[in-house]
Design a protein around this motif. Structure first.
Motif, mmCIF file in Angstrom:
data_model
loop_
_atom_site.group_PDB
_atom_site.id
_atom_site.type_symbol
_atom_site.label_atom_id
_atom_site.label_comp_id
_atom_site.label_asym_id
_atom_site.label_seq_id
_atom_site.Cartn_x
_atom_site.Cartn_y
_atom_site.Cartn_z
ATOM 1 N N ARG A 126 -6.727 3.421 10.518
ATOM 2 C CA ARG A 126 -7.196 4.740 10.935
ATOM 3 C C ARG A 126 -6.209 5.794 10.462
ATOM 4 O O ARG A 126 -5.004 5.557 10.391
ATOM 5 C CB ARG A 126 -7.348 4.816 12.459
ATOM 6 C CG ARG A 126 -8.502 3.969 12.986
ATOM 7 C CD ARG A 126 -8.867 4.339 14.402
ATOM 8 N NE ARG A 126 -10.078 3.645 14.818
ATOM 9 C CZ ARG A 126 -11.310 4.058 14.552
ATOM 10 N NH1 ARG A 126 -11.483 5.181 13.871
ATOM 11 N NH2 ARG A 126 -12.359 3.374 14.944
ATOM 12 N N LEU A 127 -6.773 6.929 10.120
ATOM 13 C CA LEU A 127 -5.918 8.076 9.847
ATOM 14 C C LEU A 127 -5.408 8.620 11.174
ATOM 15 O O LEU A 127 -5.950 8.314 12.242
ATOM 16 C CB LEU A 127 -6.695 9.145 9.096
ATOM 17 C CG LEU A 127 -7.280 8.740 7.736
ATOM 18 C CD1 LEU A 127 -8.031 9.906 7.109
ATOM 19 C CD2 LEU A 127 -6.195 8.240 6.798
ATOM 20 N N ARG A 128 -4.384 9.431 11.116
ATOM 21 C CA ARG A 128 -3.831 9.986 12.348
ATOM 22 C C ARG A 128 -4.847 10.876 13.060
ATOM 23 O O ARG A 128 -4.731 11.105 14.269
ATOM 24 C CB ARG A 128 -2.548 10.754 12.039
ATOM 25 C CG ARG A 128 -1.470 9.854 11.420
ATOM 26 C CD ARG A 128 -0.117 10.507 11.373
ATOM 27 N NE ARG A 128 0.843 9.646 10.692
ATOM 28 C CZ ARG A 128 1.462 8.632 11.246
ATOM 29 N NH1 ARG A 128 1.213 8.340 12.510
ATOM 30 N NH2 ARG A 128 2.336 7.891 10.570
ATOM 31 N N LEU A 183 0.831 -1.201 0.000
ATOM 32 C CA LEU A 183 0.000 0.000 0.000
ATOM 33 C C LEU A 183 0.869 1.257 0.000
ATOM 34 O O LEU A 183 0.573 2.228 -0.712
ATOM 35 C CB LEU A 183 -0.929 -0.005 1.204
ATOM 36 C CG LEU A 183 -2.017 -1.090 1.166
ATOM 37 C CD1 LEU A 183 -2.626 -1.295 2.550
ATOM 38 C CD2 LEU A 183 -3.095 -0.728 0.157
ATOM 39 N N ARG A 184 1.931 1.268 0.770
ATOM 40 C CA ARG A 184 2.830 2.420 0.798
ATOM 41 C C ARG A 184 3.468 2.675 -0.563
ATOM 42 O O ARG A 184 3.759 3.822 -0.925
ATOM 43 C CB ARG A 184 3.944 2.198 1.831
ATOM 44 C CG ARG A 184 3.512 2.350 3.288
ATOM 45 C CD ARG A 184 4.669 1.924 4.193
ATOM 46 N NE ARG A 184 4.382 2.089 5.594
ATOM 47 C CZ ARG A 184 4.682 3.183 6.299
ATOM 48 N NH1 ARG A 184 5.269 4.212 5.706
ATOM 49 N NH2 ARG A 184 4.398 3.263 7.581
ATOM 50 N N VAL A 242 -0.242 8.185 2.419
ATOM 51 C CA VAL A 242 0.732 7.402 3.179
ATOM 52 C C VAL A 242 1.103 8.109 4.474
ATOM 53 O O VAL A 242 1.198 7.502 5.543
ATOM 54 C CB VAL A 242 1.991 7.136 2.327
ATOM 55 C CG1 VAL A 242 3.082 6.482 3.169
ATOM 56 C CG2 VAL A 242 1.648 6.254 1.136
ATOM 57 N N SER A 243 1.300 9.422 4.392
ATOM 58 C CA SER A 243 1.736 10.172 5.572
ATOM 59 C C SER A 243 0.627 10.337 6.603
ATOM 60 O O SER A 243 0.906 10.552 7.784
ATOM 61 C CB SER A 243 2.249 11.556 5.147
ATOM 62 O OG SER A 243 1.197 12.328 4.569
ATOM 63 N N GLU A 244 -0.635 10.222 6.179
ATOM 64 C CA GLU A 244 -1.747 10.452 7.101
ATOM 65 C C GLU A 244 -2.284 9.166 7.733
ATOM 66 O O GLU A 244 -3.062 9.222 8.690
ATOM 67 C CB GLU A 244 -2.882 11.181 6.379
ATOM 68 C CG GLU A 244 -2.533 12.611 5.985
ATOM 69 C CD GLU A 244 -3.686 13.310 5.294
ATOM 70 O OE1 GLU A 244 -4.836 12.930 5.562
ATOM 71 O OE2 GLU A 244 -3.430 14.223 4.490
#
Length: 340
Positions: free
Chosen positions: A64-66, A23-24, A32-34
């Motif tokens: 989950r997102l951050r 996925l990354r 990816v960062s979130e």
């Protein structure tokens, strides 16, 4: 051979750590960062149409997102030898099924979770050429096409076309050694180049073997190469293994009776299911797959459990047992609700 690809892909990318690597590699950087990757979990169940199970398999993950917002990540693993022009429509149907299932499980929620669809393709006949947007499948009037386009459904899936990636790029992807080796094996597994490239992967094979489950992971890789490759590939795999683990252990792995038993059982079960072409055949074949794998792994199955597996008609449940049986050492690891 279709069951071969399904088994290998699900074993490799069904694990959250290796799924995260895939996925990354494909998701946009801002996504990816979130994402909180420590929250990534695999969910049971499949929405692939039964008649297409021989050409594809699917995996569903939650994360989950951050910010705390929930996210669904739907991965379709495309094994077939030709590009399907209607993949965008099929993926839309699969995503809608996932959303409908989610609504049934969360009846009080007023908003749907984000769901990101991804197709991983490794067919042997060249690059993916099918439209990735549903709107491209509609015949629109020649004039003012954009105005017409606004009236049709809009949907797009992400694509990881392994057939267009260079060996250096796949080797440089971030992820566990097994994931990086799997990308290479899927990329070249059905090409004439496989035997020639195998010697270059010795260091990566050694890294796989050095991991906590290295022996089992290496066995899965070799089994897949044995299934998809010709004699030149078999000999190449043998030589690489000799350099990685020594001649005696390499020969034992290549001849492993347990792995041959799993191969034979999977092929027989899948062939039966495909011949029947009915849900009954698919469920019976998958139940037999589970029992054969457990037998090959030395897991004791009593008569009650055997009957329960063979009488199960829920393909989602059987798929869950199938996935668990690949790594199980006890029956309870597969049938975790046995006492219920």
């Amino acid at each position: 051979m279709s069951g071969t690809h399904d088994l290998f892909a699900r074993y490799t990318f069904g694990h959250p750590e290796r799924a995260a690597a895939e996925l990354r590699a494909v998701l946009p950087p801002h996504v990816v960062s979130e994402v909180d990757w420590t929250s990534l979990r695999r969910e049971p169940g499949s929405v692939v149409d039964p008649e297409l199970r021989e050409t594809e398999s699917d995996l569903l993950f939650t994360a989950r997102l951050r910010s705390g917002q929930s996210l669904l990540l739907y991965v379709l693993l495309e094994h077939q030898s030709h590009v399907d022009r209607w993949m965008a429509l099929r993926m839309l149907r699969y995503v809608v099924r996932q959303v409908e299932r989610w609504r049934q499980e969360h009846p009080k929620q007023e908003l749907l979770p984000l769901i990101i669809p991804l197709v991983m393709y490794h067919g042997p006949e060249g690059a993916w050429t099918a439209p990735r947007r549903v709107e491209e499948l509609f015949e629109l009037p020649g004039e003012e096409r954009e105005r017409w386009r606004a009236l049709v459904p809009r949907f797009e899936y992400l694509l990881d076309d392994l057939t267009t990636e260079r060996e250096e790029a796949l080797s440089a992807r971030s992820g566990p050694p097994l994931a990086r080796l799997a990308w290479l094996v899927l990329r070249y597994g059905r090409t004439e180049e496989l035997a020639r490239r195998l010697p270059d992967w010795g260091m990566l094979l050694a890294q796989v073997q050095a991991g906590p489950e290295g022996a089992e992971h290496l066995a899965v890789i070799i089994r897949y190469l044995t299934w998809v490759g010709n004699e030149a590939v078999h000999e190449g795999a043998r030589r690489v293994l000799h350099s990685v683990m020594g001649k005696q252990r390499a020969e034992e792995l290549m001849r492993s009776y347990g792995e041959q038993l799993i191969e034979r059982g999977l092929q027989q079960g899948l062939e039966k299911g495909l011949k029947r072409g009915r849900e009954e055949g698919l469920t019976r074949g998958r139940a037999e797959d589970v029992l054969r794998i457990l037998t090959a792994r030395g897991v004791q199955v009593d008569q009650e459990a055997r009957q329960r597996i063979l009488s199960c008609t829920d393909l989602d449940v059987l798929d869950r047992w199938f996935d668990r049986s690949l790594n199980a050492t006890t029956l309870s690891e597969v049938l975790d609700d046995l006492a219920q």
